[in-house]
Design a protein around this motif. Structure first.
Motif, PDB file in Angstrom:
ATOM      1  N   GLU A 113      39.713  40.508  47.408  1.00 31.19           N
ATOM      2  CA  GLU A 113      39.156  41.845  47.208  1.00 31.19           C
ATOM      3  C   GLU A 113      37.780  41.685  46.571  1.00 31.19           C
ATOM      4  O   GLU A 113      37.616  40.902  45.634  1.00 31.19           O
ATOM      5  CB  GLU A 113      40.069  42.693  46.325  1.00 31.19           C
ATOM      6  CG  GLU A 113      41.392  43.032  46.992  1.00 31.19           C
ATOM      7  CD  GLU A 113      42.291  43.909  46.132  1.00 31.19           C
ATOM      8  OE1 GLU A 113      41.865  44.250  45.007  1.00 31.19           O
ATOM      9  OE2 GLU A 113      43.391  44.264  46.583  1.00 31.19           O
ATOM     10  N   ARG A 138      33.491  43.678  46.285  1.00 34.00           N
ATOM     11  CA  ARG A 138      32.658  44.870  46.446  1.00 34.00           C
ATOM     12  C   ARG A 138      31.507  44.572  47.396  1.00 34.00           C
ATOM     13  O   ARG A 138      30.866  43.523  47.292  1.00 34.00           O
ATOM     14  CB  ARG A 138      32.103  45.305  45.088  1.00 34.00           C
ATOM     15  CG  ARG A 138      33.118  45.911  44.160  1.00 34.00           C
ATOM     16  CD  ARG A 138      32.763  45.737  42.701  1.00 34.00           C
ATOM     17  NE  ARG A 138      32.910  44.343  42.291  1.00 34.00           N
ATOM     18  CZ  ARG A 138      32.747  43.909  41.050  1.00 34.00           C
ATOM     19  NH1 ARG A 138      32.408  44.762  40.099  1.00 34.00           N
ATOM     20  NH2 ARG A 138      32.897  42.632  40.753  1.00 34.00           N
ATOM     21  N   TRP A 194      34.728  48.947  47.189  1.00 34.71           N
ATOM     22  CA  TRP A 194      35.768  47.918  47.161  1.00 34.71           C
ATOM     23  C   TRP A 194      36.371  47.762  48.551  1.00 34.71           C
ATOM     24  O   TRP A 194      36.723  48.752  49.205  1.00 34.71           O
ATOM     25  CB  TRP A 194      36.865  48.294  46.173  1.00 34.71           C
ATOM     26  CG  TRP A 194      36.527  47.973  44.749  1.00 34.71           C
ATOM     27  CD1 TRP A 194      36.101  48.836  43.784  1.00 34.71           C
ATOM     28  CD2 TRP A 194      36.602  46.688  44.121  1.00 34.71           C
ATOM     29  NE1 TRP A 194      35.887  48.183  42.605  1.00 34.71           N
ATOM     30  CE2 TRP A 194      36.197  46.860  42.774  1.00 34.71           C
ATOM     31  CE3 TRP A 194      36.971  45.417  44.562  1.00 34.71           C
ATOM     32  CZ2 TRP A 194      36.158  45.807  41.874  1.00 34.71           C
ATOM     33  CZ3 TRP A 194      36.929  44.362  43.661  1.00 34.71           C
ATOM     34  CH2 TRP A 194      36.526  44.563  42.333  1.00 34.71           C
ATOM     35  N   ARG A 198      39.039  45.006  51.036  1.00 36.69           N
ATOM     36  CA  ARG A 198      39.908  43.835  51.120  1.00 36.69           C
ATOM     37  C   ARG A 198      39.398  42.967  52.266  1.00 36.69           C
ATOM     38  O   ARG A 198      39.298  43.416  53.401  1.00 36.69           O
ATOM     39  CB  ARG A 198      41.358  44.247  51.348  1.00 36.69           C
ATOM     40  CG  ARG A 198      42.320  43.052  51.426  1.00 36.69           C
ATOM     41  CD  ARG A 198      43.754  43.497  51.576  1.00 36.69           C
ATOM     42  NE  ARG A 198      44.249  44.137  50.355  1.00 36.69           N
ATOM     43  CZ  ARG A 198      44.596  45.414  50.286  1.00 36.69           C
ATOM     44  NH1 ARG A 198      44.498  46.197  51.351  1.00 36.69           N
ATOM     45  NH2 ARG A 198      45.042  45.934  49.151  1.00 36.69           N
ATOM     46  N   HIS A 218      38.577  51.317  48.505  1.00 35.76           N
ATOM     47  CA  HIS A 218      37.798  51.781  47.353  1.00 35.76           C
ATOM     48  C   HIS A 218      38.573  52.818  46.531  1.00 35.76           C
ATOM     49  O   HIS A 218      38.669  52.694  45.302  1.00 35.76           O
ATOM     50  CB  HIS A 218      36.470  52.365  47.826  1.00 35.76           C
ATOM     51  CG  HIS A 218      35.540  52.693  46.697  1.00 35.76           C
ATOM     52  ND1 HIS A 218      34.868  51.722  45.981  1.00 35.76           N
ATOM     53  CD2 HIS A 218      35.182  53.881  46.136  1.00 35.76           C
ATOM     54  CE1 HIS A 218      34.134  52.294  45.029  1.00 35.76           C
ATOM     55  NE2 HIS A 218      34.316  53.598  45.105  1.00 35.76           N
ATOM     56  N   ARG A 226      41.496  51.182  44.755  1.00 32.74           N
ATOM     57  CA  ARG A 226      41.059  50.338  43.644  1.00 32.74           C
ATOM     58  C   ARG A 226      40.564  51.182  42.472  1.00 32.74           C
ATOM     59  O   ARG A 226      40.840  50.870  41.307  1.00 32.74           O
ATOM     60  CB  ARG A 226      39.958  49.394  44.118  1.00 32.74           C
ATOM     61  CG  ARG A 226      39.573  48.329  43.093  1.00 32.74           C
ATOM     62  CD  ARG A 226      40.761  47.453  42.713  1.00 32.74           C
ATOM     63  NE  ARG A 226      40.445  46.499  41.677  1.00 32.74           N
ATOM     64  CZ  ARG A 226      40.143  45.229  41.896  1.00 32.74           C
ATOM     65  NH1 ARG A 226      40.164  44.758  43.129  1.00 32.74           N
ATOM     66  NH2 ARG A 226      39.858  44.425  40.902  1.00 32.74           N
ATOM     67  N   GLU A 227      39.854  52.263  42.766  1.00 33.87           N
ATOM     68  CA  GLU A 227      39.376  53.143  41.705  1.00 33.87           C
ATOM     69  C   GLU A 227      40.549  53.774  40.958  1.00 33.87           C
ATOM     70  O   GLU A 227      40.516  53.921  39.726  1.00 33.87           O
ATOM     71  CB  GLU A 227      38.484  54.236  42.301  1.00 33.87           C
ATOM     72  CG  GLU A 227      37.127  53.735  42.786  1.00 33.87           C
ATOM     73  CD  GLU A 227      36.253  53.283  41.635  1.00 33.87           C
ATOM     74  OE1 GLU A 227      35.965  54.109  40.756  1.00 33.87           O
ATOM     75  OE2 GLU A 227      35.859  52.102  41.609  1.00 33.87           O
ATOM     76  N   GLN A 231      43.544  52.417  40.661  1.00 36.27           N
ATOM     77  CA  GLN A 231      44.144  51.347  39.866  1.00 36.27           C
ATOM     78  C   GLN A 231      43.335  51.098  38.598  1.00 36.27           C
ATOM     79  O   GLN A 231      43.903  50.925  37.513  1.00 36.27           O
ATOM     80  CB  GLN A 231      44.228  50.069  40.697  1.00 36.27           C
ATOM     81  CG  GLN A 231      45.229  50.132  41.841  1.00 36.27           C
ATOM     82  CD  GLN A 231      45.182  48.897  42.714  1.00 36.27           C
ATOM     83  OE1 GLN A 231      44.195  48.160  42.737  1.00 36.27           O
ATOM     84  NE2 GLN A 231      46.247  48.671  43.462  1.00 36.27           N
ATOM     85  N   LEU A 232      42.004  51.075  38.742  1.00 32.80           N
ATOM     86  CA  LEU A 232      41.142  50.853  37.579  1.00 32.80           C
ATOM     87  C   LEU A 232      41.274  51.994  36.571  1.00 32.80           C
ATOM     88  O   LEU A 232      41.255  51.761  35.354  1.00 32.80           O
ATOM     89  CB  LEU A 232      39.685  50.705  38.021  1.00 32.80           C
ATOM     90  CG  LEU A 232      39.347  49.440  38.813  1.00 32.80           C
ATOM     91  CD1 LEU A 232      37.904  49.480  39.300  1.00 32.80           C
ATOM     92  CD2 LEU A 232      39.590  48.191  37.966  1.00 32.80           C
TER      93      LEU A 232
END
Length: 370
Positions: free
Chosen positions: A154, A156, A166, A168, A192, A195-196, A198-199
């Motif tokens: 993963e 950017r 983001w 994969r 993206h 991932r956002e 998750q962050l």
């Protein structure tokens, strides 16, 4: 559904009679084949000089039907593969081992926000985030040389609007017939939003929701990681807002929240990037200082105390605020709990001395700390 063999199509019944109505042929030899779930037949017909079909005729049609069906299945597979490559939801690109573009699909262009003309002038490394570039390109080159069978990562990538997206990345070694060098087939899947999310979840679990600084659990994990990495403990400041309960009760919880956010922001603005500011709970904050020089911790504590001399404005009202700070030196502590206790005791000593000051833990406080 099976072979059809007749020397006189006009005298047949059922499916054969239907074929007779659609054709002027008198003799027919057909053999079925399949293309996925669909079926077809290869037909050999006699129109004028009718003769009995031989075993050789039957073998020819059977073999031809098999080959024809196989060719059609291959053609359909290639067509579906081409459609998947060109119009699928994943961005595909074919590059040389060092990242020079050979081909890409429309989805890839959408992910990076470039036209086909623009993308030709960029290498893969040009689109990767600086923090991801070295590792991704190293593995990409290894895949191109056949050292690695595949790459999964993963990372950017840069969009033309200036944002980092983001994705994969999956890459495999590819050797095309007639090519003078191997290629790397790379797929980019847009993750993206996932991932956002998750962050955001990770940030909420590790940070204080009111002030936005890390929470106590994150502070303790940071101290533990530093101790494991260096074999030493960092210096620690514990900061308590003086008479906060009075301000919170008299001005209201909304004002109290503003004071907490203002204090957190001032602390953050006066520390280095290497230092960690955390909210321990209530009106207490902490600063983890990796630098072990005692004089630096002493100077930082005094600088933070003075930073509170400028009154905090809450809803247009000037609110004077001071802090009491306790300092524990990591090299004097035996364990993480010892470090936390000493900083806390030093902070209470600062309050006992009249507040609005800082105290470094010393041996005179050891008995109380124990």
């Amino acid at each position: 559904t099976g072979p059809l063999i007749t020397d006189d199509l006009q005298r047949t019944n059922g499916q054969q009679s239907v074929l007779a109505q659609r054709s002027e042929a008198r003799g027919v030899l057909s053999w079925p084949f399949e293309i996925g779930v669909q079926r077809g037949a290869l037909v050999l017909s006699q129109y004028i000089h009718i003769r009995p079909w031989t075993d050789a005729d039957e073998a020819l049609v059977s073999r031809s039907a098999t080959l024809y069906g196989r060719a059609l299945r291959q053609a359909r597979s290639e067509q579906l593969l081409a459609l998947t490559y060109q119009r699928g939801p994943i961005g595909f690109s074919i590059r040389t081992a060092d990242g020079v573009l050979v081909d890409c699909n429309e989805r890839y262009l959408t992910l990076v926000g470039q036209t086909r003309e623009e993308v030709w002038s960029t290498r893969l490394s040009d689109r990767l985030h600086p923090d991801d570039r070295a590792e991704v390109m190293a593995e990409h080159e290894q895949v191109g040389r056949g050292v690695l069978a595949e790459m999964r990562r993963e990372a950017r990538v840069l969009h033309t609007d200036g944002s980092w997206r983001w994705v994969r990345i999956n890459a495999v070694h590819l050797e095309a017939p007639g090519a003078t060098e191997p290629f790397v087939l790379t797929s980019l899947e847009d993750i993206h939003e996932l991932r956002e999310q998750q962050l955001a979840i990770e940030h909420a679990a590790s940070h204080d929701t009111l002030t936005g600084v890390p929470n106590r659990a994150t502070m303790e994990a940071t101290i533990e990681a530093y101790a494991q990495r260096t074999g030493r403990l960092p210096n620690l400041l514990v900061i308590d807002i003086d008479r906060f309960k009075l301000s919170n009760d008299s001005l209201g919880h909304h004002a109290g929240d503003q004071i907490l956010r203002a204090v957190a922001n001032r602390i953050v603005s006066h520390v280095r990037d290497a230092d960690l500011v955390a909210r321990l709970g209530g009106d207490e904050f902490a600063v983890v200082i990796p630098q072990l020089d005692p004089s630096h911790a002493d100077r930082l504590a005094e600088r933070l105390r003075r930073s509170m001399e400028e009154p905090i404005v809450v809803d247009g009202r000037v609110t004077p605020q001071t802090v009491s700070i306790g300092v524990a030196l990591g090299d004097d502590c035996e364990s993480i709990p010892d470090l936390l206790v000493r900083a806390d005791r030093a902070m209470y000593a600062a309050k006992s001395n009249g507040r609005n000051g800082h105290v470094i833990f010393d041996r005179s406080m050891r008995e109380e700390a124990d």
